[in-house]
Design an enzyme around this catalytic site. Structure first.
Site, PDB file in Angstrom:
ATOM      1  N   ARG A  16      65.639 -19.368  47.135  1.00 47.21           N
ATOM      2  CA  ARG A  16      64.932 -19.981  45.987  1.00 47.21           C
ATOM      3  C   ARG A  16      63.797 -19.325  45.605  1.00 47.21           C
ATOM      4  O   ARG A  16      63.772 -18.822  44.298  1.00 47.21           O
ATOM      5  CB  ARG A  16      64.507 -21.621  46.341  1.00 47.21           C
ATOM      6  CG  ARG A  16      64.479 -22.441  45.095  1.00 47.21           C
ATOM      7  CD  ARG A  16      63.029 -22.298  44.535  1.00 47.21           C
ATOM      8  NE  ARG A  16      61.866 -22.483  45.491  1.00 47.21           N
ATOM      9  CZ  ARG A  16      60.700 -22.386  45.194  1.00 47.21           C
ATOM     10  NH1 ARG A  16      60.365 -21.882  44.228  1.00 47.21           N
ATOM     11  NH2 ARG A  16      59.773 -22.611  46.132  1.00 47.21           N
ATOM     12  N   ASP A  17      62.857 -19.364  46.215  1.00 46.34           N
ATOM     13  CA  ASP A  17      61.492 -18.703  45.706  1.00 46.34           C
ATOM     14  C   ASP A  17      61.569 -17.097  45.708  1.00 46.34           C
ATOM     15  O   ASP A  17      61.061 -16.517  44.617  1.00 46.34           O
ATOM     16  CB  ASP A  17      60.199 -19.435  46.561  1.00 46.34           C
ATOM     17  CG  ASP A  17      59.082 -18.946  45.887  1.00 46.34           C
ATOM     18  OD1 ASP A  17      58.830 -18.196  44.826  1.00 46.34           O
ATOM     19  OD2 ASP A  17      57.976 -19.554  46.395  1.00 46.34           O
ATOM     20  N   HIS A 208      52.086 -22.598  51.922  1.00 40.76           N
ATOM     21  CA  HIS A 208      53.058 -21.833  51.416  1.00 40.76           C
ATOM     22  C   HIS A 208      52.059 -20.844  50.583  1.00 40.76           C
ATOM     23  O   HIS A 208      51.617 -21.024  49.366  1.00 40.76           O
ATOM     24  CB  HIS A 208      53.521 -22.780  50.279  1.00 40.76           C
ATOM     25  CG  HIS A 208      54.756 -22.159  49.259  1.00 40.76           C
ATOM     26  ND1 HIS A 208      56.099 -22.293  49.328  1.00 40.76           N
ATOM     27  CD2 HIS A 208      54.316 -21.603  48.198  1.00 40.76           C
ATOM     28  CE1 HIS A 208      56.597 -21.596  48.468  1.00 40.76           C
ATOM     29  NE2 HIS A 208      55.748 -21.018  47.763  1.00 40.76           N
ATOM     30  N   HIS A 210      51.483 -17.170  48.807  1.00 46.58           N
ATOM     31  CA  HIS A 210      51.901 -15.922  48.008  1.00 46.58           C
ATOM     32  C   HIS A 210      50.939 -14.723  48.771  1.00 46.58           C
ATOM     33  O   HIS A 210      49.848 -15.064  49.063  1.00 46.58           O
ATOM     34  CB  HIS A 210      52.046 -16.005  46.579  1.00 46.58           C
ATOM     35  CG  HIS A 210      53.422 -16.919  46.278  1.00 46.58           C
ATOM     36  ND1 HIS A 210      54.697 -16.494  45.873  1.00 46.58           N
ATOM     37  CD2 HIS A 210      53.606 -18.081  46.430  1.00 46.58           C
ATOM     38  CE1 HIS A 210      55.418 -17.157  45.779  1.00 46.58           C
ATOM     39  NE2 HIS A 210      54.911 -18.350  46.170  1.00 46.58           N
ATOM     40  N   CYS A 241      56.673 -16.816  41.080  1.00 46.52           N
ATOM     41  CA  CYS A 241      57.354 -17.627  39.945  1.00 46.52           C
ATOM     42  C   CYS A 241      57.038 -17.281  38.690  1.00 46.52           C
ATOM     43  O   CYS A 241      56.233 -16.815  38.332  1.00 46.52           O
ATOM     44  CB  CYS A 241      56.065 -18.846  39.988  1.00 46.52           C
ATOM     45  SG  CYS A 241      56.399 -20.425  38.878  1.00 46.52           S
ATOM     46  N   ASN A 250      55.973 -14.063  48.164  1.00 50.98           N
ATOM     47  CA  ASN A 250      55.598 -14.800  49.353  1.00 50.98           C
ATOM     48  C   ASN A 250      55.060 -14.053  50.390  1.00 50.98           C
ATOM     49  O   ASN A 250      55.609 -12.983  50.805  1.00 50.98           O
ATOM     50  CB  ASN A 250      56.947 -15.965  50.099  1.00 50.98           C
ATOM     51  CG  ASN A 250      57.015 -17.051  48.832  1.00 50.98           C
ATOM     52  OD1 ASN A 250      57.727 -16.625  47.944  1.00 50.98           O
ATOM     53  ND2 ASN A 250      56.519 -18.298  49.152  1.00 50.98           N
TER      54      ASN A 250
HETATM   55  P1  HMG Z   1      62.355 -29.703  29.395  1.00 44.39           P
HETATM   56  O1  HMG Z   1      63.010 -28.872  28.435  1.00 44.39           O
HETATM   57  O2  HMG Z   1      61.059 -30.563  29.111  1.00 44.39           O
HETATM   58  O3  HMG Z   1      63.551 -30.914  29.847  1.00 44.39           O
HETATM   59  O4  HMG Z   1      62.093 -29.034  30.463  1.00 44.39           O
HETATM   60  P2  HMG Z   1      64.175 -31.936  28.981  1.00 44.39           P
HETATM   61  O5  HMG Z   1      64.611 -33.049  29.937  1.00 44.39           O
HETATM   62  O6  HMG Z   1      63.809 -31.934  27.621  1.00 44.39           O
HETATM   63  O7  HMG Z   1      65.753 -31.437  28.946  1.00 44.39           O
HETATM   64  C1  HMG Z   1      65.969 -30.076  28.110  1.00 44.39           C
HETATM   65  C2  HMG Z   1      67.248 -29.376  28.668  1.00 44.39           C
HETATM   66  O8  HMG Z   1      67.546 -29.131  29.869  1.00 44.39           O
HETATM   67  C3  HMG Z   1      68.645 -30.608  28.378  1.00 44.39           C
HETATM   68  O9  HMG Z   1      69.789 -29.960  27.998  1.00 44.39           O
HETATM   69  C4  HMG Z   1      68.629 -31.099  29.834  1.00 44.39           C
HETATM   70  O10 HMG Z   1      70.078 -31.561  30.187  1.00 44.39           O
HETATM   71  C5  HMG Z   1      68.608 -29.719  30.597  1.00 44.39           C
HETATM   72  P3  HMG Z   1      70.405 -29.489  26.559  1.00 44.39           P
HETATM   73  O11 HMG Z   1      70.263 -31.099  26.107  1.00 44.39           O
HETATM   74  O12 HMG Z   1      69.206 -28.941  26.058  1.00 44.39           O
HETATM   75  O13 HMG Z   1      71.492 -28.659  26.843  1.00 44.39           O
HETATM   76  N1  HMG Z   1      67.997 -30.279  32.162  1.00 44.39           N
HETATM   77  C6  HMG Z   1      68.418 -30.021  33.101  1.00 44.39           C
HETATM   78  N2  HMG Z   1      69.534 -29.030  33.437  1.00 44.39           N
HETATM   79  C7  HMG Z   1      69.762 -28.947  34.684  1.00 44.39           C
HETATM   80  N3  HMG Z   1      68.938 -29.457  35.827  1.00 44.39           N
HETATM   81  C8  HMG Z   1      67.925 -30.310  35.393  1.00 44.39           C
HETATM   82  C9  HMG Z   1      67.566 -30.744  34.061  1.00 44.39           C
HETATM   83  N4  HMG Z   1      66.354 -31.113  33.466  1.00 44.39           N
HETATM   84  C10 HMG Z   1      66.852 -30.998  32.214  1.00 44.39           C
HETATM   85  N5  HMG Z   1      67.248 -30.605  36.593  1.00 44.39           N
HETATM   86  C11 HMG Z   1      62.377 -29.165  33.020  1.00 44.39           C
HETATM   87  C12 HMG Z   1      61.730 -29.821  31.822  1.00 44.39           C
HETATM   88  C13 HMG Z   1      61.470 -29.888  34.312  1.00 44.39           C
HETATM   89  C14 HMG Z   1      63.761 -29.564  33.280  1.00 44.39           C
HETATM   90  C15 HMG Z   1      62.182 -27.603  33.180  1.00 44.39           C
HETATM   91  O14 HMG Z   1      60.788 -27.289  32.992  1.00 44.39           O
HETATM   92  C16 HMG Z   1      62.408 -26.992  34.475  1.00 44.39           C
HETATM   93  O15 HMG Z   1      63.595 -26.818  34.844  1.00 44.39           O
HETATM   94  N6  HMG Z   1      61.358 -26.446  35.079  1.00 44.39           N
HETATM   95  C17 HMG Z   1      61.546 -25.595  36.481  1.00 44.39           C
HETATM   96  C18 HMG Z   1      60.647 -24.593  36.563  1.00 44.39           C
HETATM   97  C19 HMG Z   1      60.846 -23.937  37.934  1.00 44.39           C
HETATM   98  O16 HMG Z   1      61.896 -24.019  38.587  1.00 44.39           O
HETATM   99  N7  HMG Z   1      59.890 -23.019  38.263  1.00 44.39           N
HETATM  100  C20 HMG Z   1      60.038 -22.526  39.726  1.00 44.39           C
HETATM  101  C21 HMG Z   1      59.783 -23.458  40.652  1.00 44.39           C
HETATM  102  S1  HMG Z   1      58.069 -23.599  41.004  1.00 44.39           S
HETATM  103  C22 HMG Z   1      57.430 -22.656  41.924  1.00 44.39           C
HETATM  104  O17 HMG Z   1      57.921 -21.298  42.075  1.00 44.39           O
HETATM  105  C23 HMG Z   1      56.345 -22.849  42.828  1.00 44.39           C
HETATM  106  C24 HMG Z   1      56.374 -23.180  44.340  1.00 44.39           C
HETATM  107  O18 HMG Z   1      57.119 -22.104  45.009  1.00 44.39           O
HETATM  108  C25 HMG Z   1      55.319 -23.416  44.923  1.00 44.39           C
HETATM  109  C26 HMG Z   1      53.937 -22.509  44.748  1.00 44.39           C
HETATM  110  O19 HMG Z   1      54.365 -21.279  45.030  1.00 44.39           O
HETATM  111  O20 HMG Z   1      53.012 -22.852  44.402  1.00 44.39           O
HETATM  112  C27 HMG Z   1      57.433 -24.237  44.348  1.00 44.39           C
HETATM  113 MG    MG Z   2      56.211 -20.245  45.703  1.00 44.85          MG
END
Ligand code: HMG
Ligand code: MG
Length: 297
Positions: A16-17, A208, A210, A241, A250
């Protein structure tokens, strides 16, 4: 004298990450082989994907297909990121037994990463956690930017502890403290962890880190001294990210295991097999980048 733990839980986050930030599409078969190789190396906890919006993270658009093709093993716990109810429904459909909700200690990062405020993110998680618990699914929580934010710089450790406590009180069995941009250093990492330990038990906290400035292993060593027993890591140090520009990978799982082996801390992981896996995925990504870049010319 410092008492180190006898055993540490490793949570492998590379599928994933590690892969979410790769620019070129990675074949599903490569992802599945990576997971199988990690399992064969003795890893029991693997964050395999995220049920996030494919528009936001295109690399994880194959999450459903991937989960359908996972080889199940009794000892192995596969988990996936879930940002909202839609993601939780997908996790349920795909038989995932552990999900991870994710927010941050920085308002700006939360907006950029999941398009809402910290408070809104916690409100979103309520129905997610309820649904998960109704279906006997464990929920992990992430707090990002615990030692710095790409948009706000320094982050108040009290804010980290407050968000951590909220996630714990809401039902997260484990909370992972993310140094998203790898800006932390050991004494600061200890101060951050100590503040969190005033609010929640140390045995629910995961590290966690990086490795942007090469500090991750030193930070982990510092936090092991305070009793931390859960470490997130990524084979070959893959990771980053998409919403934290400049953040590198990481901490590499191989480096963590090498250090823990040297401290006689058990993990149940075979370092040689893990190193082979790290070399294998690095070669795959190298070939993948070259072939897809080649195709565009
Ligand atoms: P949004 O655009 O505000 O969402 O995104 P929405 O509810 O308005 O929906 C927009 C569209 O997305 C719609 O589709 C929904 O159906 C779809 P459309 O009608 O336009 O065709 N949708 C989805 N599709 C699939 N799965 C879902 C989903 N939800 C809505 N779950 C949202 C808000 C949270 C969805 C978006 O911002 C998002 O997906 N963000 C994820 C970002 C991400 O994954 N970042 C990386 C991970 S975090 C990280 O790496 C840090 C970590 O490692 C720890 C660290 O290192 O600190 C964990
Ligand atoms: Mg991370």
């Amino acid at each position: 004298m410092i008492e180190f733990p006898k055993h540490v839980k490793i949570v492998e986050v590379s599928p994933r990450d590690g892969l979410q930030n790769e620019k070129q599409t990675i074949d599903l078969s490569t992802k599945l082989e990576l997971i199988n190789r990690l399992v064969d190396s003795g890893i029991n906890n693997i964050e395999v994907t995220g049920f996030v919006s494919p528009k936001w993270v295109p690399q994880l658009a194959d999450s459903t297909l991937l989960c359908q093709q996972l080889t199940q093993h009794k000892r192995v716990n596969y988990s996936a990121l879930v940002p909202n109810e839609k993601g939780m429904q997908l996790a349920l459909k795909n038989n995932i037994k552990e999900v991870a909700v994710f927010t941050a200690a920085s308002e700006s990062f939360t907006q950029k990463n999941i398009n809402c405020s910290i408070e809104e993110s916690l409100a979103r998680f309520k129905p997610v956690i309820a649904l998960a618990h109704q279906n006997s699914i464990k929920v992990r929580g992430y707090v990002s930017c615990v030692l710095g934010c790409p948009y706000e710089g320094e982050i108040d450790v009290n804010q980290v502890a407050t968000v951590t406590e909220k996630l714990f009180e809401m039902g997260c069995y484990e909370v992972s403290l993310g140094d998203t941009i790898g800006s932390g250093t050991p004494i600061k990492a200890q101060a951050m962890l100590k503040t969190c330990m005033n609010k929640v038990p140390i045995d629910i906290l995961a590290l966690h880190f990086h490795n942007t400035y090469g500090q991750a292993l030193a930070n982990i060593y510092a936090c092991l001294q305070l009793g931390a027993t859960i470490i997130d890591a990524s084979v070959a140090g893959l990771g980053g990210c998409p919403y934290a520009k400049g953040a590198s990978g990481n901490v590499s799982t191989e480096d963590v295991i090498y250090m823990l082996n040297g401290m006689s801390i058990e993990t149940g992981i075979n370092l040689d097999k893990l190193i082979d896996t790290g070399q294998w995925i690095s070669q795959q990504l190298y070939k993948n980048n070259n072939s897809q870049v080649g195709n565009t010319h």
